[in-house]
Design an enzyme around this catalytic site. Structure first.
Site, PDB file in Angstrom:
ATOM      1  N   CYS A   1       9.755  -5.041   7.285  1.00  0.00           N
ATOM      2  CA  CYS A   1      10.341  -5.604   6.304  1.00  0.00           C
ATOM      3  C   CYS A   1      10.309  -6.083   5.205  1.00  0.00           C
ATOM      4  CB  CYS A   1      12.290  -6.294   6.953  1.00  0.00           C
ATOM      5  SG  CYS A   1      13.514  -5.886   6.110  1.00  0.00           S
TER       6      CYS A   1
ATOM      7  N   LYS B   1       5.653  -0.790  13.601  1.00  0.00           N
ATOM      8  CA  LYS B   1       6.461  -0.126  11.978  1.00  0.00           C
ATOM      9  C   LYS B   1       6.290  -1.595  10.903  1.00  0.00           C
ATOM     10  CE  LYS B   1      10.920   1.591   9.980  1.00  0.00           C
ATOM     11  NZ  LYS B   1      11.656   1.206  10.207  1.00  0.00           N
TER      12      LYS B   1
ATOM     13  N   GLY C   1      10.174   8.109   5.787  1.00  0.00           N
ATOM     14  CA  GLY C   1      10.081   7.694   4.739  1.00  0.00           C
ATOM     15  C   GLY C   1      10.523   8.624   3.729  1.00  0.00           C
TER      16      GLY C   1
END
Length: 302
Positions: free
Chosen positions: A131, A166, A244
């Protein structure tokens, strides 16, 4: 046989389309719009050990071919998610759900994953070490192979369900990080998270986002995401989830041709709430157009 079905870390999905974390809440809001059981699964809102209000506003801004967000992992904390959000979800979604987990220390990740691992509704743990919107955690763990491996080992030590790491595109060598996660025991890799970006308001001469920078997502990042999915999928032996800038059935096929087993759809959900349903409905005709018999056999021709 269902020509759209895929197997993700040992769990069968009716199709590979997965709304991405942070763009689909905990599911039940979208269930008011359409039957979300048409989805392969979805990744629910990023969950942390403790409640988080998130970053100051403004924290979302539109820009050419995408958007920038710096929401900052706003969520009620893992215990509230388990006691309140999952029961509400269970009334409208009858498949295994993907739990997205963030943290600010290795211990945070392990604690939150251990609790969610016990929940029957949770099929996979998607561990967000990427993140870009949070200070003191999040992406810091995903920027080196050593940090990524440390979180992977800690989570695998306290869980039994598939762990999907991720990854961030904001690194020099994403393949090295993916391989480190695999070596540390990861069951899958998902990529890419948002790219780091910013905009400036010319009238105020200040950044548009209060956090100055945020995660850039949307169609503009699709070629970068596709390239990274291709690189990682051809470097590891575990499944890869591609994401994405995905916003159409053809994008899904392209991601899968690059090596993805399943595909997450993010920012497009915020533009058109039914986009994932629409992509699933469009997939058979798109497959016919390119003479693709089933998604399970899809591969890139060399």
């Amino acid at each position: 046989m269902n020509r759209l079905s895929v197997n993700l870390c040992g769990i069968e999905l009716d199709n590979p389309v997965i709304p991405a974390s942070g763009t689909f809440g905990y599911g039940y809001e979208f269930a008011e719009i359409y039957d979300i059981n048409v989805l392969g699964t979805f990744s629910f809102k990023g969950t942390t050990k403790d409640p988080r209000f998130g970053n100051p506003t403004p924290r979302i801004a539109e820009c050419t071919s995408g958007m920038i967000n710096a929401v900052g992992l706003q969520n009620p904390g893992v215990e509230k998610v388990i006691s309140s959000e999952l029961p509400k979800l269970g009334k409208c979604f009858f498949k295994p759900v993907m739990a997205n987990v963030s943290g600010f220390s290795v211990e945070d990740y392990a604690y939150t994953c251990a609790l969610l691992d016990k929940e029957p509704q949770v099929g996979w743990l998607e561990v967000n070490i990427s993140c870009p919107n949070v200070h003191g955690g999040g992406m810091a763990f995903g920027t080196t192979p050593e940090g990524a491996a440390e979180v992977t080992r800690a989570v695998k030590a306290v869980t039994t369900k598939p762990v999907i790491m991720k990854l961030s595109p904001n690194v020099t060598d994403i393949v090295a990080i993916a391989k480190a996660c695999e070596a540390a025991g990861a069951d899958g890799i998902s990529l890419i998270n948002t790219m780091l970006g910013m905009r400036i308001d010319l009238r105020t001469r200040k950044p548009v986002i209060a956090n100055t920078m945020g995660g850039f997502s949307g169609p503009a990042i699709f070629p970068v995401a596709l390239r990274m999915v291709y690189q990682v999928a051809h470097a590891v032996k575990i499944p890869v989830i591609g994401m994405g800038g995905v916003s159409s059935a053809s994008d899904v096929l392209e991601m899968m041709m690059a090596g993805a087993t399943a595909v997450e759809v993010g920012a497009a959900n915020l533009v058109e709430p039914t986009v994932c349903r629409d992509i699933i409905e469009a997939l058979p005709a798109e497959m016919d157009k390119y003479r693709i018999g089933s998604l399970a056999e899809l591969k890139l021709e060399k």
